[in-house]
Design an enzyme around this catalytic site. Structure first.
Site, mmCIF file in Angstrom:
data_model
loop_
_atom_site.group_PDB
_atom_site.id
_atom_site.type_symbol
_atom_site.label_atom_id
_atom_site.label_comp_id
_atom_site.label_asym_id
_atom_site.label_seq_id
_atom_site.Cartn_x
_atom_site.Cartn_y
_atom_site.Cartn_z
ATOM 1 C CD GLN A 146 46.005 40.400 30.319
ATOM 2 O OE1 GLN A 146 45.760 40.999 30.077
ATOM 3 N NE2 GLN A 146 46.789 39.830 31.301
ATOM 4 N N GLY A 147 43.242 37.298 27.192
ATOM 5 C CA GLY A 147 42.302 36.639 27.823
ATOM 6 C C GLY A 147 41.677 36.127 29.384
ATOM 7 C CB SER A 149 38.772 39.599 32.961
ATOM 8 O OG SER A 149 40.043 40.067 33.155
ATOM 9 C CB SER A 181 41.861 45.782 25.904
ATOM 10 O OG SER A 181 41.496 45.941 26.984
ATOM 11 C CD GLU A 264 59.360 50.692 30.913
ATOM 12 O OE1 GLU A 264 59.733 50.636 31.668
ATOM 13 O OE2 GLU A 264 58.298 51.185 30.738
ATOM 14 C CB SER A 392 40.858 47.461 41.052
ATOM 15 O OG SER A 392 40.865 47.216 42.453
ATOM 16 C CD GLU A 394 39.629 50.486 45.098
ATOM 17 O OE1 GLU A 394 39.529 49.987 43.747
ATOM 18 O OE2 GLU A 394 38.596 51.283 44.861
HETATM 19 C C1 LIG Z 1 39.729 49.569 29.621
HETATM 20 C C2 LIG Z 1 39.829 47.924 30.739
HETATM 21 C C3 LIG Z 1 40.758 46.730 29.877
HETATM 22 C C4 LIG Z 1 40.923 46.203 29.888
HETATM 23 N N1 LIG Z 1 40.971 44.939 29.106
HETATM 24 C C5 LIG Z 1 41.522 43.760 29.792
HETATM 25 C C6 LIG Z 1 41.996 42.649 29.180
HETATM 26 O O1 LIG Z 1 42.833 42.744 28.006
HETATM 27 N N2 LIG Z 1 42.202 41.547 29.500
HETATM 28 C C7 LIG Z 1 41.671 40.768 30.060
HETATM 29 O O2 LIG Z 1 41.608 39.603 30.721
HETATM 30 N N3 LIG Z 1 40.937 42.256 31.159
HETATM 31 C C8 LIG Z 1 41.454 43.133 30.841
HETATM 32 N N4 LIG Z 1 40.419 43.672 31.329
HETATM 33 C C9 LIG Z 1 39.940 43.604 32.466
HETATM 34 C C10 LIG Z 1 40.315 43.707 34.488
HETATM 35 O O3 LIG Z 1 41.387 43.323 34.419
HETATM 36 C C11 LIG Z 1 39.706 44.269 35.554
HETATM 37 O O4 LIG Z 1 38.235 45.267 35.115
HETATM 38 C C12 LIG Z 1 39.961 43.489 36.429
HETATM 39 O O5 LIG Z 1 40.845 42.774 37.449
HETATM 40 C C13 LIG Z 1 39.484 43.830 37.691
HETATM 41 O O6 LIG Z 1 38.312 42.935 38.139
HETATM 42 P P1 LIG Z 1 37.048 43.341 37.658
HETATM 43 O O7 LIG Z 1 36.278 44.571 36.629
HETATM 44 O O8 LIG Z 1 35.552 42.267 37.649
HETATM 45 O O9 LIG Z 1 36.395 44.014 39.188
HETATM 46 P P2 LIG Z 1 36.186 43.349 40.444
HETATM 47 O O10 LIG Z 1 37.359 42.743 40.520
HETATM 48 O O11 LIG Z 1 34.757 42.558 40.346
HETATM 49 O O12 LIG Z 1 36.068 44.565 41.450
HETATM 50 C C14 LIG Z 1 35.111 45.376 41.894
HETATM 51 C C15 LIG Z 1 35.573 46.573 42.890
HETATM 52 O O13 LIG Z 1 36.251 45.805 44.418
HETATM 53 C C16 LIG Z 1 37.183 45.979 44.650
HETATM 54 N N5 LIG Z 1 37.855 44.911 44.908
HETATM 55 C C17 LIG Z 1 38.143 43.879 44.307
HETATM 56 N N6 LIG Z 1 38.674 43.068 45.037
HETATM 57 C C18 LIG Z 1 38.949 43.425 46.421
HETATM 58 C C19 LIG Z 1 39.595 43.204 46.953
HETATM 59 N N7 LIG Z 1 40.489 41.776 47.718
HETATM 60 N N8 LIG Z 1 40.483 44.376 48.422
HETATM 61 C C20 LIG Z 1 39.490 45.590 47.905
HETATM 62 N N9 LIG Z 1 39.259 45.644 47.108
HETATM 63 C C21 LIG Z 1 38.737 45.194 46.275
HETATM 64 C C22 LIG Z 1 38.037 46.395 43.424
HETATM 65 O O14 LIG Z 1 38.705 47.200 43.535
HETATM 66 C C23 LIG Z 1 36.699 47.563 42.359
HETATM 67 O O15 LIG Z 1 36.350 48.094 42.935
HETATM 68 C C24 LIG Z 1 40.308 44.996 31.159
HETATM 69 C C25 LIG Z 1 39.402 46.156 32.469
HETATM 70 C C26 LIG Z 1 39.319 47.530 31.455
HETATM 71 C C27 LIG Z 1 38.477 48.522 32.667
#
Ligand SMILES: Cc1cc2nc3c(=O)[nH]c(=O)nc-3n(C[C@H](O)[C@H](O)[C@H](O)COP(=O)(O)OP(=O)(O)OC[C@H]3O[C@@H](n4cnc5c(N)ncnc54)[C@H](O)[C@@H]3O)c2cc1C
Length: 410
Positions: A146-147, A149, A181, A264, A392, A394
């Site tokens: 899945q692409g 992020s 992932s 699910e 996350s 939050e």
């Molecule tokens: C193990 C793992 C596997 C993953 N696999 C995939 C995958 O296969 N494909 C894919 O596309 N993505 C994948 N992801 C990405 C994942 O979806 C993102 O990490 C997630 O959506 C958070 O985005 P970010 O890392 O950019 O953090 P950010 O969005 O930058 O968040 C940083 C911090 O700010 C907080 N925050 C952000 N917005 C708000 C808000 N509106 N209110 C309050 N707090 C906020 C967050 O909770 C966090 O603590 C994966 C991530 C992990 C860790």
């Protein structure tokens, strides 16, 4: 409330139970035989998707054998409708199926192809796309990544910048995804890309699929704190993808990618896994070996274990609540967020409790010497991203506050 199976449900449970005992290949049987699933060596812990692309022929055979056994029963995609080759199981049957699989620690097959891409194509894809993709997901032949992020777009996914510009019959894709992932083990990728940079941000995004070996795609694994490589950076440099690979209409990708298609959503697998982990911990602490290495005399550990026992039961009942809603034709909304939030934070607390029980022995990383195969120290590290992926904590709290409690948006 009656928690017990109806006669039909009990029959189905026995069918799943017997099937697992008969067909689950040896190297995947660690949990079935009372271990934590890692007793067969580290090589078998990274999941079916990695096993099927392994250099080790035994691992590859194991992955193929298990996929073949499930495909014969139509159980690779238990929740897909029968007309598309799924098992068309009822909500309660899916619950039982997932519960039995989780109890045995049997790896699921098909990954995001089964959970995300397949259902998306079933609902939004053309007949040609259905024919092209669904059978290969159902046979375990093709795995998907899945692409979504990007470095600047995670929680605020609609800010994504990867561009797809139309050029004749193709789109030309440039940009970068991150945290993809399993992409290093995948054959195809589905992605959200920006097709109209002038439009409001949710309305200029399209959903597209591509063969991951297409020239111009570079997948670079990222190493996490546990020295594993579960995810990748994925780069796109003038990648030409046929326009027929678009799923749904151009610029409607946001709504296609966001549809809650994974039926699910109960989280039962996590609930069962944590219950079993806690049982294993309690059993170990009472054993001779456990008495030697633990600090079980400490009341804090004992009290924490009691708390974890209560919490694993709560998680199980949250999962049951979602299933009973779905069973009555309701669509869980903030309830799924409650589940994700509670389950992921419980996962972190549970691994901390297990680690604490072993005192300084809890730091031993080597499976040969660490108590319980160093399960808890590894899980302590492995549980950290649980509160980040799939939304996350939050973000889940925002959903609960606005949709569940009806509070105004901040
Ligand atoms: C193990 C793992 C596997 C993953 N696999 C995939 C995958 O296969 N494909 C894919 O596309 N993505 C994948 N992801 C990405 C994942 O979806 C993102 O990490 C997630 O959506 C958070 O985005 P970010 O890392 O950019 O953090 P950010 O969005 O930058 O968040 C940083 C911090 O700010 C907080 N925050 C952000 N917005 C708000 C808000 N509106 N209110 C309050 N707090 C906020 C967050 O909770 C966090 O603590 C994966 C991530 C992990 C860790």
């Amino acid at each position: 409330m009656d928690w017990s199976d109806s006669p039909d449900q009990a029959t189905f449970r026995k069918e799943v139970h017997d099937f697992i005992r008969e067909r689950l290949p040896g190297p995947y049987r660690g949990k079935l035989e009372g271990g934590d699933g890692e007793s067969d060596g580290e090589t078998f812990t990274v999941g079916w998707q990695a096993d099927r692309k392994s250099d080790d022929p035994e691992r590859r055979d194991t992955a193929v054998q298990w996929a073949t056994a499930l495909a014969e029963k139509g159980w690779i995609a238990p929740h897909w409708p029968k007309e598309y080759g799924g098992a068309g199981l009822s909500v309660m049957e899916q619950f039982i199926y997932n519960q039995e699989m989780a109890k045995a620690g049997a790896p699921s097959v098909g990954g995001m192809g089964v959970s995300l891409l397949g259902p998306t194509v079933i609902v939004h894809g053309t007949d040609e796309q259905k024919e092209q993709h669904l059978p290969k997901i159902l046979s375990g032949e093709v795995a998907w990544a899945q692409g979504y992020s990007e470095p600047g777009a995670g929680s605020d996914l609609a800010s994504l910048q990867t561009r797809a510009d139309r050029d004749g019959d193709d789109y030309v894709i440039n940009g970068q995804k991150i945290w993809t992932s399993g992409a290093q083990y995948a054959d195809w990728l589905f992605a959200l890309v920006r097709t109209d940079p002038e439009a409001p941000k949710h309305r200029g995004i399209s959903f597209i699929t591509m063969d991951i070996t297409t020239p111009g795609i570079t997948v670079r694994p990222l190493t996490d704190m546990g020295w594993n490589q579960p995810f990748n950076e994925t780069f796109f440099e003038d990648v030409r993808v046929p326009a027929r690979n678009l799923v749904g209409d151009e610029n409607r990708g946001w709504y296609i990618g966001m549809t809650l298609l994974d039926f699910e959503r109960s989280g039962i697998s996590g609930a069962v896994e944590y219950q079993r982990t806690l049982d294993n911990l309690i059993e170990f602490l009472g054993s001779d070996e456990g008495t030697e290495v633990t600090r079980q005399d400490l009341d804090t550990v004992r009290l924490e274990i009691a708390d974890r026992r209560i919490e694993t039961e709560i998680l199980f009942n949250f999962a049951f609540r979602i299933v009973s809603m779905q069973n009555r034709g309701m669509v869980p909304n903030y309830e799924a967020s409650v589940n994700k939030l509670f389950g992921s934070e419980l996962h972190q607390r549970l691994s901390r409790t297990g680690n604490k029980a072993f005192g300084l022995y809890g730091n031993l990383w080597d499976r040969e010497v660490g108590p319980m195969g160093a399960h808890f120290v590894r899980d302590y590290i492995g549980s950290v991203p649980h509160t980040i992926f799939s939304g996350s904590s939050e973000i889940q709290r925002n959903v609960i506050a606005t949709r569940g409690l009806g509070l105004p948006r901040g």
